[in-house]
Design a protein around this motif. Structure first.
Motif, PDB file in Angstrom:
ATOM      1  N   LEU A  96      44.521 -39.469 -10.999  1.00 40.83           N
ATOM      2  CA  LEU A  96      43.935 -40.807 -11.189  1.00 40.83           C
ATOM      3  C   LEU A  96      42.875 -41.107 -10.122  1.00 40.83           C
ATOM      4  O   LEU A  96      41.838 -41.703 -10.415  1.00 40.83           O
ATOM      5  N   TYR A  97      43.158 -40.668  -8.892  1.00 37.05           N
ATOM      6  CA  TYR A  97      42.163 -40.894  -7.832  1.00 37.05           C
ATOM      7  C   TYR A  97      40.872 -40.125  -8.162  1.00 37.05           C
ATOM      8  O   TYR A  97      39.771 -40.626  -7.931  1.00 37.05           O
ATOM      9  N   ALA A  98      41.028 -38.909  -8.704  1.00 36.25           N
ATOM     10  CA  ALA A  98      39.844 -38.126  -9.091  1.00 36.25           C
ATOM     11  C   ALA A  98      39.117 -38.804 -10.263  1.00 36.25           C
ATOM     12  O   ALA A  98      37.889 -38.865 -10.290  1.00 36.25           O
ATOM     13  N   LEU A  99      39.895 -39.341 -11.198  1.00 39.41           N
ATOM     14  CA  LEU A  99      39.293 -39.998 -12.372  1.00 39.41           C
ATOM     15  C   LEU A  99      38.341 -41.119 -11.953  1.00 39.41           C
ATOM     16  O   LEU A  99      37.298 -41.320 -12.565  1.00 39.41           O
ATOM     17  N   HIS A 100      38.705 -41.831 -10.895  1.00 39.50           N
ATOM     18  CA  HIS A 100      37.936 -43.034 -10.519  1.00 39.50           C
ATOM     19  C   HIS A 100      37.009 -42.834  -9.317  1.00 39.50           C
ATOM     20  O   HIS A 100      36.536 -43.815  -8.754  1.00 39.50           O
ATOM     21  N   HIS A 101      36.707 -41.574  -8.943  1.00 40.45           N
ATOM     22  CA  HIS A 101      35.923 -41.396  -7.711  1.00 40.45           C
ATOM     23  C   HIS A 101      34.445 -41.740  -7.867  1.00 40.45           C
ATOM     24  O   HIS A 101      33.720 -41.784  -6.872  1.00 40.45           O
ATOM     25  N   HIS A 102      33.983 -41.984  -9.091  1.00 45.20           N
ATOM     26  CA  HIS A 102      32.587 -42.430  -9.269  1.00 45.20           C
ATOM     27  C   HIS A 102      32.495 -43.870  -9.750  1.00 45.20           C
ATOM     28  O   HIS A 102      31.447 -44.300 -10.241  1.00 45.20           O
ATOM     29  N   GLU A 103      33.577 -44.621  -9.596  1.00 45.63           N
ATOM     30  CA  GLU A 103      33.472 -46.068  -9.850  1.00 45.63           C
ATOM     31  C   GLU A 103      32.643 -46.657  -8.713  1.00 45.63           C
ATOM     32  O   GLU A 103      32.573 -46.103  -7.620  1.00 45.63           O
ATOM     33  N   SER A 104      31.995 -47.776  -9.000  1.00 48.51           N
ATOM     34  CA  SER A 104      31.172 -48.423  -7.987  1.00 48.51           C
ATOM     35  C   SER A 104      31.835 -49.753  -7.606  1.00 48.51           C
ATOM     36  O   SER A 104      32.384 -50.441  -8.475  1.00 48.51           O
ATOM     37  N   PHE A 105      31.757 -50.128  -6.331  1.00 50.85           N
ATOM     38  CA  PHE A 105      32.456 -51.326  -5.858  1.00 50.85           C
ATOM     39  C   PHE A 105      32.013 -52.580  -6.626  1.00 50.85           C
ATOM     40  O   PHE A 105      32.778 -53.517  -6.810  1.00 50.85           O
ATOM     41  N   ASP A 106      30.745 -52.570  -7.085  1.00 48.39           N
ATOM     42  CA  ASP A 106      30.237 -53.739  -7.828  1.00 48.39           C
ATOM     43  C   ASP A 106      30.488 -53.639  -9.339  1.00 48.39           C
ATOM     44  O   ASP A 106      30.038 -54.494 -10.102  1.00 48.39           O
ATOM     45  N   GLY A 107      31.170 -52.590  -9.770  1.00 51.02           N
ATOM     46  CA  GLY A 107      31.595 -52.520 -11.170  1.00 51.02           C
ATOM     47  C   GLY A 107      30.653 -51.777 -12.109  1.00 51.02           C
ATOM     48  O   GLY A 107      30.907 -51.724 -13.309  1.00 51.02           O
ATOM     49  N   VAL A 108      29.567 -51.177 -11.560  1.00 53.88           N
ATOM     50  CA  VAL A 108      28.622 -50.509 -12.475  1.00 53.88           C
ATOM     51  C   VAL A 108      28.828 -48.985 -12.523  1.00 53.88           C
ATOM     52  O   VAL A 108      27.994 -48.271 -13.064  1.00 53.88           O
ATOM     53  N   GLY A 109      29.935 -48.526 -11.959  1.00 53.19           N
ATOM     54  CA  GLY A 109      30.177 -47.073 -11.957  1.00 53.19           C
ATOM     55  C   GLY A 109      30.845 -46.590 -13.234  1.00 53.19           C
ATOM     56  O   GLY A 109      30.909 -47.303 -14.231  1.00 53.19           O
ATOM     57  N   TYR A 110      31.368 -45.375 -13.186  1.00 50.52           N
ATOM     58  CA  TYR A 110      31.997 -44.780 -14.352  1.00 50.52           C
ATOM     59  C   TYR A 110      33.258 -44.018 -13.908  1.00 50.52           C
ATOM     60  O   TYR A 110      33.386 -43.714 -12.727  1.00 50.52           O
ATOM     61  N   PRO A 111      34.177 -43.726 -14.822  1.00 51.82           N
ATOM     62  CA  PRO A 111      34.120 -43.889 -16.289  1.00 51.82           C
ATOM     63  C   PRO A 111      34.588 -45.269 -16.778  1.00 51.82           C
ATOM     64  O   PRO A 111      34.297 -45.627 -17.909  1.00 51.82           O
TER      65      PRO A 111
END
Ligand SMILES: [Fe+2]
Length: 229
Positions: free
Chosen positions: A132-147
């Protein structure tokens, strides 16, 4: 099924208990071997984080400790710090190693790699959290990241840590088409993007740790922290 207490309190409880411990140790050492193997695989495909990787995983742990993450969760974070990009194995070299700008279609495929990492790591018993940590490693703090487009504290803190460490590593690493930034420039960019792309508290904590240790890390590479590497 018998509980461990029931097993250990039976007539042959002592030996059954030892056998359970032995099996647990075997499972743990098998898991460690699999993790090392995956790391090797990343290096073979030239996707590893090179000379910095082990130290970066250590920094992730130090950031986590300073932020008060329980010791029991650190193993999962360490695995995520080392293997969050394992899903890049599923991305063709023509995209991974492309020197120019990616097309929209290529970018879309490239951005699948966290989901691929999750789909690999989640199959290993005991690494569910790391996946799960790997799944979310490209999220952005302001909410515009992925997936998932998660925002702020919706993003697991461990993923926010990996995100900062990963970005730092990407910035200071040389690529075939460009030279890496100096440590000072990379830190400046992390700070500039604190609150938008990165969790500012994680950035601050990482910067404090890097300030204490960076001389040793760069000494190992033969260059100084302000030099371009
Ligand atoms: Fe990534």
């Amino acid at each position: 099924m018998l509980s461990l207490n029931e097993i250990s309190s039976g007539p042959s409880g002592g030996s059954a208990w030892l056998r359970v411990k032995e099996l647990e140790q075997q499972q743990h050492s098998l898991l460690k071997s699999v993790i090392c193997g995956f790391n090797q695989l990343l290096d073979l495909r030239d996707l590893g984080t090179g000379v910095h990787s082990t130290r970066l995983a250590e920094w992730a742990l130090r950031v986590a400790r300073k932020l008060g993450i329980p010791e029991t969760d650190l193993y999962q974070l360490e695995v995520a710090a080392l293997l969050h990009d394992i899903g890049k194995i599923g991305i063709p070299d023509s995209i991974l190693k492309k020197e120019g700008k990616l097309t929209d279609g290529e970018r879309e495929l490239m951005n699948k790699h966290p989901e691929y990492s999750w789909s690999i790591l989640r199959l290993l018993p005991g690494l569910e959290k790391a996946s799960l940590y790997a799944l979310h490693h490209h999220e952005s703090f302001d909410g515009v990241g992925y997936p998932a487009g998660l925002k702020g504290e919706e993003i697991p803190i461990e993923s926010r840590i990996v995100s900062v460490i990963d970005a730092y590593d990407a910035m200071v690493s040389n690529r075939c088409y460009r030279r890496g930034l100096s440590h000072d420039d990379a830190v400046r960019r992390l700070v500039e993007n604190g609150g938008t792309q990165f969790d500012p508290v994680v950035v601050q904590t990482f910067v404090e740790i890097a300030k204490e240790e960076v001389a040793d890390v760069f000494a190992a590479t033969g260059v100084g922290p302000t030099a371009v590497i």
